[in-house]
Motif scaffolding. Structure first.
Motif, mmCIF file in Angstrom:
data_model
loop_
_atom_site.group_PDB
_atom_site.id
_atom_site.type_symbol
_atom_site.label_atom_id
_atom_site.label_comp_id
_atom_site.label_asym_id
_atom_site.label_seq_id
_atom_site.Cartn_x
_atom_site.Cartn_y
_atom_site.Cartn_z
ATOM 1 N N ILE A 160 56.737 -9.325 -14.328
ATOM 2 C CA ILE A 160 58.097 -9.273 -15.102
ATOM 3 C C ILE A 160 58.669 -10.711 -15.439
ATOM 4 C CG2 ILE A 160 58.402 -7.029 -13.681
ATOM 5 C CD1 ILE A 160 60.481 -9.028 -11.972
ATOM 6 N N LEU A 161 58.073 -11.591 -15.052
ATOM 7 C CA LEU A 161 58.570 -12.952 -15.194
ATOM 8 C C LEU A 161 57.764 -13.564 -16.409
ATOM 9 C CD1 LEU A 161 59.217 -14.636 -11.791
ATOM 10 C CD2 LEU A 161 60.534 -13.123 -13.250
ATOM 11 N N ASN A 162 58.285 -14.535 -17.534
ATOM 12 C CA ASN A 162 57.516 -15.091 -18.108
ATOM 13 C C ASN A 162 57.127 -16.403 -17.560
ATOM 14 O OD1 ASN A 162 59.653 -17.188 -18.367
ATOM 15 N ND2 ASN A 162 60.620 -15.967 -19.746
ATOM 16 N N LYS A 163 56.510 -17.277 -18.373
ATOM 17 C CA LYS A 163 55.569 -18.681 -17.786
ATOM 18 C C LYS A 163 56.809 -19.310 -17.132
ATOM 19 C CE LYS A 163 52.317 -22.182 -18.814
ATOM 20 N NZ LYS A 163 51.260 -22.668 -19.661
ATOM 21 N N GLU A 164 57.939 -19.663 -18.041
ATOM 22 C CA GLU A 164 58.871 -20.772 -17.333
ATOM 23 C C GLU A 164 59.509 -20.201 -16.278
ATOM 24 O OE1 GLU A 164 58.608 -19.480 -20.573
ATOM 25 O OE2 GLU A 164 57.759 -21.477 -21.266
ATOM 26 N N GLU A 165 59.714 -18.945 -16.037
ATOM 27 C CA GLU A 165 60.395 -18.322 -14.788
ATOM 28 C C GLU A 165 59.292 -18.332 -13.636
ATOM 29 O OE1 GLU A 165 63.128 -15.105 -17.198
ATOM 30 O OE2 GLU A 165 61.355 -14.576 -16.627
ATOM 31 N N LEU A 166 58.288 -17.984 -14.009
ATOM 32 C CA LEU A 166 57.298 -18.135 -12.792
ATOM 33 C C LEU A 166 56.946 -19.363 -12.365
ATOM 34 C CD1 LEU A 166 55.339 -16.525 -11.108
ATOM 35 C CD2 LEU A 166 53.525 -16.763 -12.905
ATOM 36 N N ALA A 167 57.042 -20.429 -13.111
ATOM 37 C CA ALA A 167 57.226 -21.838 -12.842
ATOM 38 C C ALA A 167 58.047 -22.275 -12.092
ATOM 39 C CB ALA A 167 57.009 -22.714 -14.026
ATOM 40 N N HIS A 217 47.703 -27.965 4.804
ATOM 41 C CA HIS A 217 47.229 -26.740 5.221
ATOM 42 C C HIS A 217 47.984 -25.711 4.568
ATOM 43 C CE1 HIS A 217 45.231 -29.406 8.162
ATOM 44 N NE2 HIS A 217 44.378 -28.574 8.289
ATOM 45 N N ALA A 218 48.505 -25.517 3.354
ATOM 46 C CA ALA A 218 49.601 -24.966 3.085
ATOM 47 C C ALA A 218 48.975 -23.557 2.034
ATOM 48 C CB ALA A 218 50.493 -25.592 2.088
ATOM 49 N N ALA A 219 49.806 -22.735 1.594
ATOM 50 C CA ALA A 219 49.306 -21.448 0.624
ATOM 51 C C ALA A 219 50.538 -21.070 -0.140
ATOM 52 C CB ALA A 219 48.629 -20.534 1.145
ATOM 53 N N VAL A 220 50.565 -20.856 -1.485
ATOM 54 C CA VAL A 220 51.589 -20.264 -2.231
ATOM 55 C C VAL A 220 50.955 -18.819 -2.569
ATOM 56 C CG1 VAL A 220 52.514 -20.293 -4.407
ATOM 57 C CG2 VAL A 220 52.271 -22.366 -3.266
ATOM 58 N N ALA A 221 51.774 -17.689 -2.235
ATOM 59 C CA ALA A 221 51.493 -16.761 -2.609
ATOM 60 C C ALA A 221 52.365 -15.842 -3.336
ATOM 61 C CB ALA A 221 51.196 -15.610 -1.320
ATOM 62 N N VAL A 222 51.817 -15.180 -4.460
ATOM 63 C CA VAL A 222 52.749 -14.361 -5.480
ATOM 64 C C VAL A 222 52.346 -12.953 -5.337
ATOM 65 C CG1 VAL A 222 53.284 -16.449 -6.814
ATOM 66 C CG2 VAL A 222 51.455 -14.944 -7.373
ATOM 67 N N THR A 223 53.472 -11.942 -5.583
ATOM 68 C CA THR A 223 52.670 -10.660 -5.771
ATOM 69 C C THR A 223 52.396 -10.235 -7.199
ATOM 70 O OG1 THR A 223 55.107 -9.895 -6.388
ATOM 71 C CG2 THR A 223 54.515 -10.128 -3.999
ATOM 72 N N GLN A 224 51.691 -9.172 -7.270
ATOM 73 C CA GLN A 224 51.062 -8.632 -8.562
ATOM 74 C C GLN A 224 52.255 -8.274 -9.238
ATOM 75 O OE1 GLN A 224 48.755 -5.359 -7.365
ATOM 76 N NE2 GLN A 224 46.877 -6.625 -7.152
ATOM 77 N N GLY A 225 53.258 -7.877 -8.711
ATOM 78 C CA GLY A 225 54.462 -7.373 -9.479
ATOM 79 C C GLY A 225 55.278 -8.670 -10.332
ATOM 80 N N ILE A 226 55.460 -9.913 -9.594
ATOM 81 C CA ILE A 226 55.994 -10.874 -10.135
ATOM 82 C C ILE A 226 55.649 -11.514 -11.428
ATOM 83 C CG2 ILE A 226 55.062 -12.793 -8.843
ATOM 84 C CD1 ILE A 226 57.936 -14.028 -8.232
ATOM 85 N N MET A 227 54.064 -11.483 -11.367
ATOM 86 C CA MET A 227 53.471 -11.936 -12.486
ATOM 87 C C MET A 227 53.678 -11.051 -13.778
ATOM 88 S SD MET A 227 49.925 -13.418 -10.753
ATOM 89 C CE MET A 227 49.361 -12.056 -10.083
#
Length: 292
Positions: free
Chosen positions: A122-129, A110-120
């Motif tokens: 400024i970060l590249n794929k490896e950093e977001l991973a 019963h989990a969720a992962v949330a990211v902001t629009q802003g983080i997507m």
């Protein structure tokens, strides 16, 4: 280190619960007060366990998405979830330009992962991973539940102090013509206990962040990518603060507002420099293993 952090976290949660029980006893001078404290601890822990995901997501207005809405983000979460050997969590996006992320939920199912629009942005794929792997580690270690319980117990300490103090001041007079319970106990509940509860809650949060960084490095095998992400998040986050309930700040991957001296005791997160240093050391260890 992971086992040591788990023991430390359990001990700190035990201190929070004990603070509630002892505070209730000191405020009333009898076992009834201790039972009230125990009841608050039990009710708070159960409420946090059952509603932690819904409350945190609502606090930041996080919106659930499916693969059609954000295929790259969804696939990245799915790939990292598979590497972490976890059930697929809900994926949510927070409508803010502040770069940040968090995980919530009472258990991996019963989990969720949330990211902001802003983080997507400024970060590249490896950093977001690296950031997402950090949040998945929180889920795997059940840190999301731990933080919710710690926050609720900390709030209960303050509320119980106010409630018992009000009753002691305006309640019936006891047989020996003294109102309420132990005045020292009331002083502890009103002044000392809330401060102590906050310090314990912050210590739990800082301990869990170090463990989650290590877990992310193990999942992605790219600790320097997470280190780079943390540095970017701190720099940009200072310029665009995250709006939301301060009680949920420990859930965020980073709190950009640094504090020094005694104020550092109230930090929800370890210093970014310390986290980056740990990740750099992990990268060095990985290189040494690869060369042998």
């Amino acid at each position: 280190m992971f086992q040591g952090n788990q023991i430390k976290t359990a001990a700190l949660l035990g201190l929070l619960s004990g603070l509630l029980v002892l505070g209730g006893y000191w405020a009333t001078g009898n076992q009834q007060g201790a039972l009230i404290g125990l009841l608050f601890a039990a009710m708070g822990s159960f409420g946090s366990w059952f509603y932690s995901d819904k409350v945190a997501l609502a606090a930041y207005q996080a919106q659930p998405i499916d693969r059609n809405q954000a295929p790259e983000l969804y696939d990245l979460v799915a790939d990292l979830t598979n590497k972490a050997d976890l059930p697929m969590p809900k994926v949510c996006v927070v409508p803010t330009q502040t770069p940040n992320a968090f995980a919530t939920g009472r258990d991996p199912e019963h989990a969720a992962v949330a990211v902001t629009q802003g983080i997507m942005q400024i970060l590249n794929k490896e950093e977001l991973a690296g950031v997402i792997a950090h949040e998945l580690t929180h889920i795997k270690n059940r840190d999301t539940l731990t933080q919710a319980v710690a926050g609720t117990l900390g709030g209960a300490v303050t509320f119980l102090g106010k409630m018992l103090t009000f009753g002691a001041l305006y309640g019936p007079v006891s047989r020996d013509d003294r109102q309420g319970g132990n005045p020292i106990g009331m002083l502890i509940l009103v002044i000392v206990a809330p401060i102590a509860a906050t310090l314990i809650q912050m210590a739990i949060s800082r301990t869990r962040e170090f463990s989650a960084d290590r877990g992310a490095a193990e999942i992605t095998q790219q600790p320097l990518a997470l280190a780079s992400a943390l540095q970017k998040l701190e720099s940009v986050g200072r310029q665009v603060p995250m709006n939301g309930n301060p009680a949920f700040e420990p859930l965020l991957i980073i709190n950009p507002f640094a504090a020094g001296g005694l104020e550092s005791l109230f930090r929800t997160h370890p210093p970014t420099e310390a986290r980056v240093s740990q990740l750099q050391e992990l990268a060095k260890q990985q290189r040494n293993l690869a060369s042998t």
